[in-house]
Design an enzyme around this catalytic site. Structure first.
Site, PDB file in Angstrom:
ATOM      1  N   TYR A  30       0.827  -1.203   0.000  1.00 45.81           N
ATOM      2  CA  TYR A  30       0.000   0.000   0.000  1.00 45.81           C
ATOM      3  C   TYR A  30       0.862   1.254   0.000  1.00 45.81           C
ATOM      4  O   TYR A  30       2.083   1.190   0.173  1.00 45.81           O
ATOM      5  CB  TYR A  30      -0.954   0.006   1.200  1.00 45.81           C
ATOM      6  CG  TYR A  30      -0.322   0.342   2.543  1.00 45.81           C
ATOM      7  CD1 TYR A  30       0.509  -0.561   3.196  1.00 45.81           C
ATOM      8  CD2 TYR A  30      -0.559   1.576   3.157  1.00 45.81           C
ATOM      9  CE1 TYR A  30       1.081  -0.246   4.429  1.00 45.81           C
ATOM     10  CE2 TYR A  30       0.004   1.889   4.385  1.00 45.81           C
ATOM     11  CZ  TYR A  30       0.827   0.982   5.015  1.00 45.81           C
ATOM     12  OH  TYR A  30       1.401   1.294   6.219  1.00 45.81           O
ATOM     13  N   ARG A  49       8.133   4.432  -4.726  1.00 43.16           N
ATOM     14  CA  ARG A  49       8.164   3.522  -3.570  1.00 43.16           C
ATOM     15  C   ARG A  49       7.141   2.391  -3.754  1.00 43.16           C
ATOM     16  O   ARG A  49       7.403   1.250  -3.379  1.00 43.16           O
ATOM     17  CB  ARG A  49       7.903   4.286  -2.267  1.00 43.16           C
ATOM     18  CG  ARG A  49       8.065   3.387  -1.034  1.00 43.16           C
ATOM     19  CD  ARG A  49       8.018   4.164   0.262  1.00 43.16           C
ATOM     20  NE  ARG A  49       6.705   4.741   0.495  1.00 43.16           N
ATOM     21  CZ  ARG A  49       6.407   5.533   1.520  1.00 43.16           C
ATOM     22  NH1 ARG A  49       7.331   5.833   2.409  1.00 43.16           N
ATOM     23  NH2 ARG A  49       5.203   6.019   1.665  1.00 43.16           N
ATOM     24  N   ARG A  97      -7.326 -20.744  -1.562  1.00 41.48           N
ATOM     25  CA  ARG A  97      -6.267 -20.525  -0.580  1.00 41.48           C
ATOM     26  C   ARG A  97      -5.108 -21.503  -0.764  1.00 41.48           C
ATOM     27  O   ARG A  97      -5.272 -22.709  -0.582  1.00 41.48           O
ATOM     28  CB  ARG A  97      -6.816 -20.634   0.852  1.00 41.48           C
ATOM     29  CG  ARG A  97      -5.762 -20.261   1.894  1.00 41.48           C
ATOM     30  CD  ARG A  97      -6.268 -20.377   3.318  1.00 41.48           C
ATOM     31  NE  ARG A  97      -5.221 -19.990   4.253  1.00 41.48           N
ATOM     32  CZ  ARG A  97      -4.227 -20.789   4.641  1.00 41.48           C
ATOM     33  NH1 ARG A  97      -4.143 -22.023   4.185  1.00 41.48           N
ATOM     34  NH2 ARG A  97      -3.312 -20.354   5.486  1.00 41.48           N
ATOM     35  N   HIS A  99      -0.629 -20.912  -0.341  1.00 40.29           N
ATOM     36  CA  HIS A  99       0.416 -19.901  -0.149  1.00 40.29           C
ATOM     37  C   HIS A  99       1.104 -19.519  -1.459  1.00 40.29           C
ATOM     38  O   HIS A  99       1.436 -18.370  -1.677  1.00 40.29           O
ATOM     39  CB  HIS A  99       1.482 -20.395   0.844  1.00 40.29           C
ATOM     40  CG  HIS A  99       0.986 -20.492   2.255  1.00 40.29           C
ATOM     41  ND1 HIS A  99      -0.041 -21.319   2.621  1.00 40.29           N
ATOM     42  CD2 HIS A  99       1.384 -19.861   3.388  1.00 40.29           C
ATOM     43  CE1 HIS A  99      -0.266 -21.201   3.918  1.00 40.29           C
ATOM     44  NE2 HIS A  99       0.586 -20.321   4.410  1.00 40.29           N
ATOM     45  N   LYS A 144       6.425  -1.590   1.818  1.00 44.09           N
ATOM     46  CA  LYS A 144       5.233  -1.071   2.507  1.00 44.09           C
ATOM     47  C   LYS A 144       4.107  -2.099   2.330  1.00 44.09           C
ATOM     48  O   LYS A 144       3.193  -1.920   1.522  1.00 44.09           O
ATOM     49  CB  LYS A 144       4.861   0.313   1.954  1.00 44.09           C
ATOM     50  CG  LYS A 144       4.036   1.148   2.938  1.00 44.09           C
ATOM     51  CD  LYS A 144       4.058   2.612   2.556  1.00 44.09           C
ATOM     52  CE  LYS A 144       3.075   3.459   3.337  1.00 44.09           C
ATOM     53  NZ  LYS A 144       3.297   3.524   4.774  1.00 44.09           N
ATOM     54  N   GLU A 176      12.949   2.926  13.429  1.00 47.41           N
ATOM     55  CA  GLU A 176      11.923   3.923  13.078  1.00 47.41           C
ATOM     56  C   GLU A 176      10.821   3.838  14.113  1.00 47.41           C
ATOM     57  O   GLU A 176      11.002   3.206  15.161  1.00 47.41           O
ATOM     58  CB  GLU A 176      11.390   3.661  11.665  1.00 47.41           C
ATOM     59  CG  GLU A 176      10.767   2.285  11.485  1.00 47.41           C
ATOM     60  CD  GLU A 176      10.218   2.036  10.084  1.00 47.41           C
ATOM     61  OE1 GLU A 176       9.931   2.999   9.357  1.00 47.41           O
ATOM     62  OE2 GLU A 176      10.051   0.858   9.721  1.00 47.41           O
ATOM     63  N   LEU A 200      11.154   1.683   6.735  1.00 44.63           N
ATOM     64  CA  LEU A 200      10.470   2.174   5.545  1.00 44.63           C
ATOM     65  C   LEU A 200      11.179   3.444   5.071  1.00 44.63           C
ATOM     66  O   LEU A 200      11.417   4.347   5.877  1.00 44.63           O
ATOM     67  CB  LEU A 200       9.004   2.484   5.861  1.00 44.63           C
ATOM     68  CG  LEU A 200       8.205   2.858   4.613  1.00 44.63           C
ATOM     69  CD1 LEU A 200       7.842   1.589   3.835  1.00 44.63           C
ATOM     70  CD2 LEU A 200       6.957   3.621   4.971  1.00 44.63           C
TER      71      LEU A 200
END
Ligand code: PDD
Length: 287
Positions: A30, A49, A97, A99, A144, A176, A200
């Protein structure tokens, strides 16, 4: 109004499958992009990014930068606030489902907007309270990703302690915050941890360092030890939604004099001026 997979609609009408890999695995990335006066701030940097995050999870970018730019403009126009924060989210899509990556599945693309409110004046006047905790996240914090469970738990530790943010320490060094980047000020020197896989690469972090460079403010980018954090004259927190904020208490003790310091005051002003300058230039800078 939000955007979901090709359609603009009221958020209440938006539906995704329970098999979406974002829902099942947290398999997505995101961005949070501030928009001031209806203009996205540092759009090219955010999209760069985003590309880095997508590359990090081996997911093809579903849009070109000009398509993203167009979608974001549409979302901004369909929401009323002058200042908005745009939340953009891409997952590996809907599949049975398993992985392993599914084949031939379209990614889920979601964009929403919320009003962007500046941090309350009282908070800027007194400064925020923070705690420290061991950084127990994975080794790709430069992505992110939407799998934010560690960040959620770490941030909640701060809230439970009556604080705003958790400053993270890994192997004796500061990385951070749980949802922000952190700078240390000591004897007039601004210190920033180096960008690497443990944090990040903040867009606001970059702005602060650029401003330091441009205005000849002494600064250094290097590893910052836990002791240096505890002995700081000032701590600054940065993020797209909180901009630049002072931290004046850490783990129940005063940071420096216990009030926002001169470096904070300087960067707060420089950041506001920079925003004004960029926004006055007006261009929705299409990457
Ligand atoms: N978070 N580090 C982490 C872990 C973050 O979640 C954020 C921002 C930052 C600051 O990056 P930037 O300056 O680009 O916003 C650093 C956003 C705001 C969020 O998740 O809501």
């Amino acid at each position: 109004m939000i955007y979901l997979n090709g359609t603009f609609m009221p958020i209440e009408e938006a539906r995704i499958s329970v098999l979406d890999r974002g829902f099942i695995f947290g398999d997505g990335v995101y961005e949070v992009i501030p928009a001031y006066s209806h203009t996205p701030f540092r759009l090219s940097e955010h999209l760069l990014r985003l590309q880095h995050s997508l590359d990090g999870i081996r997911l093809e970018n579903p849009h070109t930068n000009s398509e993203w730019s167009e979608l974001l403009e549409q979302i901004i126009a369909r929401n009323s606030s002058d200042d908005q924060y745009l939340y953009l989210h891409v997952t590996r899509g809907v599949a049975r489902r398993d992985h392993a990556f599914p084949k031939g599945v379209a990614p889920t693309v979601f964009i929403m907007s919320n009003p962007l409110l500046p941090p309350p004046a009282e908070l800027l006047a007194t400064g925020a309270t923070a705690i420290t905790a061991v950084d127990n996240r994975w080794l790709r914090c430069d992505i992110k990703g939407i799998s934010l469970l560690p960040n959620v738990l770490l941030r909640q530790m701060a809230i439970d302690a009556g604080a705003l943010e958790t400053v993270l320490i890994r192997d004796g060094f500061m990385t951070e915050g749980s949802a922000s980047n952190i700078f240390v000020v000591k004897k007039g020197l601004l210190l920033a941890p180096p960008k690497n896989n443990l944090m990040l690469p903040g867009i606001t972090y970059d702005v602060v360092l650029e401003l330091a460079e441009e205005h000849g403010i002494p600064h250094e980018v290097r590893a910052i030890s836990e002791q240096e954090v505890r002995a700081a004259d000032e701590l600054l927190l940065t993020s797209s939604t909180k901009e630049v904020m002072p931290i004046t208490r850490l783990d129940g003790r005063q940071v420096g004099g216990g009030v926002p310091g001169t470096m904070f005051a300087l960067f707060y002003r420089l950041y506001q001026d920079y925003k004004d300058k960029v926004m006055r230039r007006g261009a929705v800078h299409t990457p």
